[in-house]
Design a protein around this motif. Sequence first.
Motif, short mmCIF file in Angstrom:
data_model
loop_
_atom_site.label_atom_id
_atom_site.label_comp_id
_atom_site.label_asym_id
_atom_site.label_seq_id
_atom_site.Cartn_x
_atom_site.Cartn_y
_atom_site.Cartn_z
N TYR A 121 31.62 -43.83 59.19
CA TYR A 121 30.34 -43.35 59.01
C TYR A 121 29.24 -43.26 59.06
O TYR A 121 28.41 -43.90 58.41
CB TYR A 121 30.54 -44.50 57.49
N SER A 123 25.76 -41.98 61.18
CA SER A 123 25.48 -40.60 60.45
C SER A 123 25.82 -39.99 62.00
O SER A 123 25.93 -38.59 61.70
CB SER A 123 23.90 -40.75 60.31
N ALA A 126 28.97 -37.46 60.71
CA ALA A 126 28.92 -36.51 60.35
C ALA A 126 29.21 -34.85 60.32
O ALA A 126 28.94 -34.54 61.23
CB ALA A 126 27.75 -36.67 59.31
N MET A 287 20.25 -37.08 46.10
CA MET A 287 20.81 -35.98 47.37
C MET A 287 20.44 -34.73 47.91
O MET A 287 19.52 -34.06 46.91
CB MET A 287 22.19 -35.46 46.65
N HIS A 296 29.13 -27.51 51.17
CA HIS A 296 29.28 -28.70 49.74
C HIS A 296 28.84 -28.48 48.63
O HIS A 296 29.04 -29.46 47.46
CB HIS A 296 27.26 -28.61 50.06
N LEU A 424 34.72 -42.16 48.90
CA LEU A 424 33.96 -40.53 49.71
C LEU A 424 34.34 -40.95 50.93
O LEU A 424 33.87 -41.61 51.90
CB LEU A 424 32.80 -41.17 49.31
N THR A 426 35.61 -39.63 54.89
CA THR A 426 34.69 -39.30 55.77
C THR A 426 34.43 -37.40 55.98
O THR A 426 33.48 -37.55 57.30
CB THR A 426 35.23 -39.66 57.95
N ALA A 430 27.56 -35.20 54.29
CA ALA A 430 26.64 -36.76 54.34
C ALA A 430 25.02 -35.98 53.96
O ALA A 430 24.98 -35.37 54.33
CB ALA A 430 26.25 -36.59 55.62
N SER A 449 23.77 -39.52 55.41
CA SER A 449 24.20 -40.60 54.92
C SER A 449 25.45 -40.23 54.28
O SER A 449 25.29 -38.93 53.43
CB SER A 449 22.62 -41.64 54.24
N ARG A 450 26.15 -41.20 53.97
CA ARG A 450 27.22 -41.32 53.15
C ARG A 450 27.74 -42.69 52.87
O ARG A 450 28.08 -43.30 53.42
CB ARG A 450 28.39 -40.63 54.25
N THR A 454 30.82 -43.20 45.79
CA THR A 454 29.14 -43.17 44.46
C THR A 454 29.53 -43.44 42.86
O THR A 454 31.32 -43.42 42.41
CB THR A 454 28.60 -42.44 44.99
#
Length: 527
Positions: A121, A123, A126, A287, A296, A424, A426, A430, A449-450, A454
């Motif tokens: 997790y 950064s 990512a 985000m 995305h 969420l 991996t 992110a 960031s992840r 959420t």
Amino acid sequence: MKEILYIQAGTQANYIGTHFWNTQESYFTCEDEGDLVDHGISFREGLNQKSEPTFCPRLLAFDNKGSQFGTLSETNALFGMDASADGQTLWSGNAVECMQEPVSKSQYQIDMEDSDMNAGYASSAAIQPEDVRYWSDFNRMFYVPRTIQKVPDIPEWEEAEGNWTGGHEMFTRYDEETGLMEGPLRLFLEECETTQGIQLIHDTSTFGSFVDALLASVRDDFAKLPLFSLPLLSDVTPSKSVDNPLGVRKLVNDALAMRSLSEMCSMSVPIQSPTTWTDEVCSNKYMHANKAHTYHTSAILSAHIETATLPLRLNAAKYDILAFSAQLSWRSGVPFAELSGAFPEADAMELGYRIHNFSSSTPSVQFGRHDVTRGFSTTGMTFYNERLSSVQGAAVSRYSTAAAPSIQSVLSWFSSTHAAAYPLPTSFPAFFSSAEANLPQGGPSGILSRPRSTSVFSSVGVASGASNFFSDYARFLDRSIRRKVSVETCGIGLDEMRDLANDLWTLHDNAGGQIDLGPDVRGEDED
């Protein structure tokens, strides 16, 4: 058991599907979810070549053979090595080998093989959008060989998008060559104890007619099998002036696909192209996603689709595809609904202005809907329940003089499901502003960031806006008929276009219900 067979067709559909299945995998190990979902609904249990038990998606994934599958093969570590690795041949004479350079693995795939990515997790782990070349680059799943359906590429001299006739011909040839209907599809369905139906997501511009022919074959063999479809519309909208031939073909193709789905599916939820989204969907205080990158946008759509359809996969499920569709479509004369929601939804107090409708931009009266909340706080649930009670009260007042069975029935048309936060994995982008989705901090520079999970709000509803959806396409066809657009431009003849326009006007009339939608929508357009 209420098993679902999933079908994905097209590149965008498989991007969304890859995120979807990566999320399904996380339910096997996610402590917060526990026994929330019934894994047998979406996964088939079987044995690999070593007679070891496996859980693999009950899925048919269609895409063009070329390079769309990336490194994904019909064979894998669970079900044998790739046949190309076998150097033996039947020819004993001299041979000159001409081999295409194999697609290299993505960095995420390499890292996943070298380490435990469930702990990745940070950064540094990512996935960057520029590193994603194919939807398989961030895939975490093993698939049974019959899942992978590599459809031959369209010849270079033919247009891949909006080719309705070509898609039909391609399906016929593909089924004859692979035995798709009598082989993979039938085998998946016959493995099920009690099938609740098929959940389908497909790109209409490239696989609209292919799927039309596939569903026609499904209906021939399984006439009563419920079908829940999520068609991904092209990047052209009928409300804007379109003069280029490709744009015209795409719109005609979308219209043909919608008519087809109206005849064969229990419920369809059209999804507009990300090019139509407001900037707030991808860029907000929570985000900063790249609206131009499918990696995305497909993650956002997958989060909403996975959340909205969660009631179909719960252990304590009250719904299956047929019941879910029937609850929504009681008031509407057409089996079409809308997808809307907010992601991430860290503050339920913002529900009034952060919800985006992914199916329509037209304000309308809702006939019924099913909401799903994920990870709402106690305060958030209190606020949500107040909003739902207000909506139900307005519905009771609206239908007090209508032919509604009872007040209790009206209340049931606006229902909800509540579950733990959306996990969420991996593989998810992110693009959050903070490692905690409910603590917005930083700006566009803090996109790596992840959080582990959420909150999400997603809803599937049937509304009067569907009438405008169909009238927009019908108006476009009427304009094209008046201009005598050629077959080469639109892909179908004028007589067939007239029939299509009339059918869409009929769908428009049926979708409007008894709600007063204002002046006659068939008034003359300005050319």
